[in-house]
Design a protein around this motif. Structure first.
Motif, PDB file in Angstrom:
ATOM      1  N   SER A  54      16.327  18.649  23.544  1.00  0.00           N
ATOM      2  CA  SER A  54      15.131  18.749  24.379  1.00  0.00           C
ATOM      3  C   SER A  54      15.450  19.422  25.708  1.00  0.00           C
ATOM      4  CB  SER A  54      14.543  17.357  24.624  1.00  0.00           C
ATOM      5  OG  SER A  54      14.211  16.717  23.415  1.00  0.00           O
ATOM      6  N   ALA A  55      16.583  19.030  26.309  1.00  0.00           N
ATOM      7  CA  ALA A  55      17.010  19.653  27.563  1.00  0.00           C
ATOM      8  C   ALA A  55      17.307  21.134  27.364  1.00  0.00           C
ATOM      9  CB  ALA A  55      18.243  18.937  28.105  1.00  0.00           C
ATOM     10  N   SER A  56      17.870  21.467  26.209  1.00  0.00           N
ATOM     11  CA  SER A  56      18.165  22.859  25.887  1.00  0.00           C
ATOM     12  C   SER A  56      16.884  23.681  25.768  1.00  0.00           C
ATOM     13  CB  SER A  56      18.959  22.931  24.575  1.00  0.00           C
ATOM     14  OG  SER A  56      19.157  24.266  24.180  1.00  0.00           O
ATOM     15  N   LEU A  57      15.896  23.139  25.074  1.00  0.00           N
ATOM     16  CA  LEU A  57      14.610  23.836  24.951  1.00  0.00           C
ATOM     17  C   LEU A  57      13.983  24.063  26.318  1.00  0.00           C
ATOM     18  CD1 LEU A  57      13.144  21.861  21.910  1.00  0.00           C
ATOM     19  CD2 LEU A  57      13.846  24.255  21.895  1.00  0.00           C
ATOM     20  N   LEU A  58      14.060  23.050  27.161  1.00  0.00           N
ATOM     21  CA  LEU A  58      13.514  23.162  28.511  1.00  0.00           C
ATOM     22  C   LEU A  58      14.282  24.203  29.320  1.00  0.00           C
ATOM     23  CD1 LEU A  58      11.354  21.948  30.378  1.00  0.00           C
ATOM     24  CD2 LEU A  58      13.048  20.263  31.103  1.00  0.00           C
ATOM     25  N   GLY A  59      15.601  24.254  29.114  1.00  0.00           N
ATOM     26  CA  GLY A  59      16.429  25.211  29.836  1.00  0.00           C
ATOM     27  C   GLY A  59      16.060  26.652  29.541  1.00  0.00           C
ATOM     28  N   PHE A  60      15.637  26.920  28.319  1.00  0.00           N
ATOM     29  CA  PHE A  60      15.231  28.280  27.952  1.00  0.00           C
ATOM     30  C   PHE A  60      13.983  28.737  28.715  1.00  0.00           C
ATOM     31  CE2 PHE A  60      17.865  27.912  24.059  1.00  0.00           C
ATOM     32  CZ  PHE A  60      18.458  29.160  24.097  1.00  0.00           C
TER      33      PHE A  60
ATOM     34  N   LEU B 188      14.839  28.718  19.172  1.00  0.00           N
ATOM     35  CA  LEU B 188      14.678  27.656  18.173  1.00  0.00           C
ATOM     36  C   LEU B 188      15.916  27.532  17.284  1.00  0.00           C
ATOM     37  CD1 LEU B 188      10.992  28.458  17.110  1.00  0.00           C
ATOM     38  CD2 LEU B 188      11.782  26.763  18.780  1.00  0.00           C
ATOM     39  N   ILE B 189      16.715  28.592  17.203  1.00  0.00           N
ATOM     40  CA  ILE B 189      17.958  28.551  16.437  1.00  0.00           C
ATOM     41  C   ILE B 189      19.087  27.985  17.292  1.00  0.00           C
ATOM     42  CG2 ILE B 189      19.662  29.929  15.177  1.00  0.00           C
ATOM     43  CD1 ILE B 189      17.462  31.991  14.644  1.00  0.00           C
ATOM     44  N   PHE B 190      19.107  28.394  18.544  1.00  0.00           N
ATOM     45  CA  PHE B 190      20.222  28.043  19.417  1.00  0.00           C
ATOM     46  C   PHE B 190      20.171  26.589  19.888  1.00  0.00           C
ATOM     47  CE2 PHE B 190      23.046  28.613  23.097  1.00  0.00           C
ATOM     48  CZ  PHE B 190      24.030  29.387  22.510  1.00  0.00           C
ATOM     49  N   ALA B 191      18.979  26.086  20.192  1.00  0.00           N
ATOM     50  CA  ALA B 191      18.853  24.731  20.754  1.00  0.00           C
ATOM     51  C   ALA B 191      19.390  23.639  19.826  1.00  0.00           C
ATOM     52  CB  ALA B 191      17.394  24.452  21.128  1.00  0.00           C
ATOM     53  N   PRO B 192      19.078  23.648  18.529  1.00  0.00           N
ATOM     54  CA  PRO B 192      19.659  22.623  17.650  1.00  0.00           C
ATOM     55  C   PRO B 192      21.180  22.697  17.547  1.00  0.00           C
ATOM     56  CG  PRO B 192      17.748  23.645  16.618  1.00  0.00           C
ATOM     57  CD  PRO B 192      18.103  24.472  17.808  1.00  0.00           C
ATOM     58  N   ALA B 193      21.722  23.911  17.639  1.00  0.00           N
ATOM     59  CA  ALA B 193      23.186  24.056  17.617  1.00  0.00           C
ATOM     60  C   ALA B 193      23.795  23.425  18.865  1.00  0.00           C
ATOM     61  CB  ALA B 193      23.560  25.533  17.528  1.00  0.00           C
TER      62      ALA B 193
ATOM     63  N   CYS C 144       7.490  22.561  24.877  1.00  0.00           N
ATOM     64  CA  CYS C 144       8.483  23.634  24.946  1.00  0.00           C
ATOM     65  C   CYS C 144       8.415  24.556  23.739  1.00  0.00           C
ATOM     66  CB  CYS C 144       9.887  23.040  25.068  1.00  0.00           C
ATOM     67  SG  CYS C 144      10.238  22.209  26.626  1.00  0.00           S
ATOM     68  N   ILE C 145       8.342  23.972  22.555  1.00  0.00           N
ATOM     69  CA  ILE C 145       8.315  24.784  21.333  1.00  0.00           C
ATOM     70  C   ILE C 145       7.055  25.630  21.259  1.00  0.00           C
ATOM     71  CG2 ILE C 145       8.241  24.683  18.809  1.00  0.00           C
ATOM     72  CD1 ILE C 145       9.997  22.176  18.982  1.00  0.00           C
ATOM     73  N   THR C 146       5.922  25.080  21.695  1.00  0.00           N
ATOM     74  CA  THR C 146       4.669  25.846  21.714  1.00  0.00           C
ATOM     75  C   THR C 146       4.828  27.114  22.527  1.00  0.00           C
ATOM     76  OG1 THR C 146       3.339  23.842  21.474  1.00  0.00           O
ATOM     77  CG2 THR C 146       2.227  25.775  22.348  1.00  0.00           C
ATOM     78  N   GLU C 147       5.533  27.018  23.643  1.00  0.00           N
ATOM     79  CA  GLU C 147       5.763  28.183  24.498  1.00  0.00           C
ATOM     80  C   GLU C 147       6.796  29.128  23.893  1.00  0.00           C
ATOM     81  OE1 GLU C 147       5.239  30.657  27.795  1.00  0.00           O
ATOM     82  OE2 GLU C 147       4.094  28.882  27.206  1.00  0.00           O
ATOM     83  N   LEU C 148       7.849  28.583  23.310  1.00  0.00           N
ATOM     84  CA  LEU C 148       8.956  29.405  22.811  1.00  0.00           C
ATOM     85  C   LEU C 148       8.618  30.134  21.519  1.00  0.00           C
ATOM     86  CD1 LEU C 148      11.919  26.955  23.523  1.00  0.00           C
ATOM     87  CD2 LEU C 148      11.487  29.134  24.675  1.00  0.00           C
ATOM     88  N   VAL C 149       7.692  29.620  20.735  1.00  0.00           N
ATOM     89  CA  VAL C 149       7.338  30.239  19.453  1.00  0.00           C
ATOM     90  C   VAL C 149       6.956  31.705  19.647  1.00  0.00           C
ATOM     91  CG1 VAL C 149       5.503  30.288  17.721  1.00  0.00           C
ATOM     92  CG2 VAL C 149       6.731  28.178  18.144  1.00  0.00           C
ATOM     93  N   GLN C 150       6.250  31.996  20.722  1.00  0.00           N
ATOM     94  CA  GLN C 150       5.827  33.366  20.975  1.00  0.00           C
ATOM     95  C   GLN C 150       6.753  34.113  21.920  1.00  0.00           C
ATOM     96  OE1 GLN C 150       3.554  35.462  19.866  1.00  0.00           O
ATOM     97  NE2 GLN C 150       2.827  34.017  18.316  1.00  0.00           N
TER      98      GLN C 150
ATOM     99  N   ASP D 151       0.275  28.797  17.716  1.00  0.00           N
ATOM    100  CA  ASP D 151       1.515  28.299  18.297  1.00  0.00           C
ATOM    101  C   ASP D 151       1.589  26.773  18.249  1.00  0.00           C
ATOM    102  OD1 ASP D 151       1.958  30.930  18.834  1.00  0.00           O
ATOM    103  OD2 ASP D 151       1.570  30.778  20.989  1.00  0.00           O
ATOM    104  N   THR D 152       0.472  26.132  18.485  1.00  0.00           N
ATOM    105  CA  THR D 152       0.467  24.665  18.507  1.00  0.00           C
ATOM    106  C   THR D 152       0.729  24.087  17.117  1.00  0.00           C
ATOM    107  OG1 THR D 152      -1.951  24.728  18.297  1.00  0.00           O
ATOM    108  CG2 THR D 152      -1.043  24.496  20.514  1.00  0.00           C
ATOM    109  N   VAL D 153       0.151  24.699  16.107  1.00  0.00           N
ATOM    110  CA  VAL D 153       0.369  24.232  14.738  1.00  0.00           C
ATOM    111  C   VAL D 153       1.820  24.473  14.332  1.00  0.00           C
ATOM    112  CG1 VAL D 153      -0.253  24.540  12.305  1.00  0.00           C
ATOM    113  CG2 VAL D 153      -2.033  24.542  14.055  1.00  0.00           C
ATOM    114  N   CYS D 154       2.354  25.630  14.675  1.00  0.00           N
ATOM    115  CA  CYS D 154       3.764  25.918  14.369  1.00  0.00           C
ATOM    116  C   CYS D 154       4.689  24.908  15.045  1.00  0.00           C
ATOM    117  CB  CYS D 154       4.122  27.329  14.818  1.00  0.00           C
ATOM    118  SG  CYS D 154       3.506  28.647  13.741  1.00  0.00           S
ATOM    119  N   ALA D 155       4.387  24.581  16.290  1.00  0.00           N
ATOM    120  CA  ALA D 155       5.213  23.624  17.019  1.00  0.00           C
ATOM    121  C   ALA D 155       5.196  22.259  16.340  1.00  0.00           C
ATOM    122  CB  ALA D 155       4.721  23.502  18.460  1.00  0.00           C
ATOM    123  N   ALA D 156       4.022  21.832  15.921  1.00  0.00           N
ATOM    124  CA  ALA D 156       3.914  20.542  15.239  1.00  0.00           C
ATOM    125  C   ALA D 156       4.678  20.560  13.917  1.00  0.00           C
ATOM    126  CB  ALA D 156       2.440  20.205  14.995  1.00  0.00           C
TER     127      ALA D 156
END
Length: 246
Positions: A235-241, A130-135, A118-124, A52-57
């Motif tokens: 970033s706020a969106s990722l945190l919101g999830f 990860l699709i919705f937050a950038p939108a 946030c991404i490390t947690e959301l990957v799994q 997960d950490t490598v994917c996030a990076a």
């Protein structure tokens, strides 16, 4: 479809054909879609057989590459301008400077650490986020460009886009995201739809704060401010999830 091509060329390094756009404000309609496409790239990376950490990076690195670091650069300039500018004129002058100061470094490191966590947690747990937050991040750019005036007197990166935008240009992109939420709720996953709604709320609050600061300190937005809004709101969106629903 010139406006679609223009949106991709403006926000990404995707080599879509086209030379320019007489009405750049029309491209705002496509901003959330561009964000979703970038999010699909992140989602694809999350499927790789890596930790997960490598994917996030890799997701953060890919996002910076695909957007030419455009938004991150805007955040850095915005941070330097607010941190070192004692007046509107001074702040705008600092933001034009290509050098990065201490405020830029501190803010970039802090925001990227938040994204990484946030991404490390959301990957799994919730990879569709990860699709919705950038939108959502690009939608917040549309709202800021539509509701605020351009801060500089001369020309700039986003001058035509902001000056020709009106509040009506934010309606269709907002409806796109709202319709996506409704479809998710009724036909896919209710829990994810509710988390996405909470995520949208977090991004909107962040956007309103940054817009208020930009209007008060700079008199409006610039290309750098729009870039900062995207990064901070995503970033706020990722945190919101990740916030609990109850």
């Amino acid at each position: 479809m010139h406006s679609l091509s223009f949106a991709f060329r403006t926000l990404t390094r995707f080599p879509l054909p086209g030379n320019g756009e007489d009405k750049p404000e029309k491209s705002l309609f496509w901003f959330p879609l561009v964000g979703a496409v970038l999010g699909l790239c992140s989602y694809g990376i999350s499927l790789l057989p890596l930790t997960d950490t490598v994917c996030a990076a890799l997701i953060i690195a890919a996002g910076a590459y695909l957007t030419r670091g455009f938004h991150l650069d805007g955040l850095a300039d915005f941070a330097d301008g607010l941190g070192g500018g004692y007046s509107r004129e001074r702040a705008l002058a600092i933001m034009r400077d290509s050098h990065s100061g201490a405020f830029a470094v501190i803010v970039l490191i802090t925001v990227l650490l938040v994204q990484y966590a946030c991404i490390t947690e959301l990957v799994q747990t919730l990879p569709l986020a990860l699709i919705f937050a950038p939108a959502i991040g690009r939608l917040m750019q549309v709202i800021a460009a539509s509701f605020l005036s351009y801060a500089r007197e001369g020309e700039g990166t986003a001058s035509l886009l902001v000056r020709r935008s009106t509040r009506k240009h934010s309606i269709a992109p907002t409806l796109q995201v709202v319709v996506a939420l409704v479809l998710l709720y009724y036909f896919c996953n209710e829990t994810f739809a509710l988390r996405a709604l909470l995520s949208l709320g977090c991004a909107l609050v962040m956007n309103l704060v940054v817009m208020r600061v930009a209007k008060k300190r700079l008199g409006g937005v610039t290309g750098d401010v729009l870039g900062a809004i995207e990064v901070l709101c995503e970033s706020a969106s990722l945190l919101g999830f990740l916030l609990p629903l109850a």
